[in-house]
Design a protein around this motif. Structure first.
Motif, short mmCIF file in Angstrom:
data_model
loop_
_atom_site.label_atom_id
_atom_site.label_comp_id
_atom_site.label_asym_id
_atom_site.label_seq_id
_atom_site.Cartn_x
_atom_site.Cartn_y
_atom_site.Cartn_z
N GLN A 37 0.82 -1.22 0.00
CA GLN A 37 0.00 0.00 0.00
C GLN A 37 0.85 1.26 0.00
OE1 GLN A 37 -2.43 -0.35 3.54
NE2 GLN A 37 -4.05 -1.44 2.47
N GLU A 38 1.92 1.25 0.78
CA GLU A 38 2.75 2.44 0.95
C GLU A 38 3.84 2.58 -0.11
OE1 GLU A 38 2.12 4.91 3.36
OE2 GLU A 38 0.31 3.66 3.34
N GLU A 56 0.53 3.78 12.74
CA GLU A 56 -0.71 4.36 12.20
C GLU A 56 -1.20 3.55 11.00
OE1 GLU A 56 -1.51 8.45 9.90
OE2 GLU A 56 -0.53 8.70 11.85
N LYS A 57 -0.26 3.11 10.17
CA LYS A 57 -0.62 2.30 9.00
C LYS A 57 -1.16 0.93 9.43
CE LYS A 57 0.28 5.57 6.42
NZ LYS A 57 -0.90 6.33 5.96
N ARG A 59 -2.88 0.37 12.16
CA ARG A 59 -4.25 0.64 12.63
C ARG A 59 -5.20 0.79 11.44
NH1 ARG A 59 -2.59 3.50 16.33
NH2 ARG A 59 -2.48 5.48 15.25
N ASP A 60 -4.78 1.58 10.44
CA ASP A 60 -5.61 1.77 9.24
C ASP A 60 -5.88 0.44 8.55
OD1 ASP A 60 -5.50 4.49 9.79
OD2 ASP A 60 -4.02 4.92 8.22
N ARG A 63 -8.48 -1.63 10.36
CA ARG A 63 -9.82 -1.05 10.13
C ARG A 63 -10.38 -1.48 8.78
NH1 ARG A 63 -7.83 4.51 11.97
NH2 ARG A 63 -8.32 4.51 14.17
N SER A 64 -9.50 -1.71 7.81
CA SER A 64 -9.95 -1.99 6.43
C SER A 64 -10.31 -3.45 6.20
CB SER A 64 -8.86 -1.57 5.44
OG SER A 64 -7.79 -2.50 5.47
N ASN A 83 -5.90 -1.28 18.45
CA ASN A 83 -5.65 -2.45 17.60
C ASN A 83 -6.12 -3.73 18.30
OD1 ASN A 83 -4.42 -0.78 15.75
ND2 ASN A 83 -2.35 -1.51 16.15
#
Length: 160
Positions: A37-38, A56-57, A59-60, A63-64, A83
């Motif tokens: 992704q990054e 942070e990535k 956690r995102d 969530r996805s 998390n």
């Protein structure tokens, strides 16, 4: 969703693929997915943006997630209470490897940013996380001296 947690070198990626095969579902490698992704490797993210950016990535990414899969998480995913709460909506399996096992498996690994530094720093990080792994987990599976297939079988049996 089944989440495999544990310290780096505990076998999360290896076990996740074996377990997903047994359960006939997909396998998601969290770190690889975030790198894709990054467009950066984890060491590059740490070097360019710092550890908090990577967290942070993570956690995102959690969530996805949707559907059913076995997720091999990053070793530090449990550092965030949020998390842990998200993962506990599924089933969390802690792959517990003893310190000697970790050292043996990672002794020549240069790809992990948090495996650098002196021995006492690494051991302290390991010990600091033990409680967090245990608190986050629904099940604890000791992986020392066990073949991946045996571990996957043990987890599958516990999930029935």
């Amino acid at each position: 969703m089944i989440y495999l947690i544990g310290f780096m070198g505990s076998g999360k990626s290896t076990i996740a693929s074996r377990l997903a095969e047994k359960l006939q579902c997909s396998c998601i490698e969290m770190d690889e997915s975030i790198e894709k992704q990054e467009g950066l490797t984890i060491p590059e993210m740490f070097a360019q943006h710092g550890e908090s950016y990577f967290r942070e990535k993570e956690r995102d990414f959690l969530r996805s997630l949707e559907g059913e899969a076995v997720v091999s998480t990053g070793g530090g995913v449990i550092l965030s209470k949020e998390n842990c709460e998200m993962m506990r909506e599924g089933t969390v399996i802690y792959l517990h490897a003893g310190w000697e096992t970790i050292v043996h498996r990672l002794k020549n690994d240069t790809s992990r940013p948090l495996w650098s530094g002196d021995e006492s720093e690494k051991k302290q990080r390991f010990e600091d996380r033990l409680r967090l792994y245990k608190e986050a987990a629904h099940h604890v599976v000791v992986v020392d001296d066990k073949a991946p297939e045996v571990i996957a079988e043990e987890i599958a049996a516990r999930l029935k």
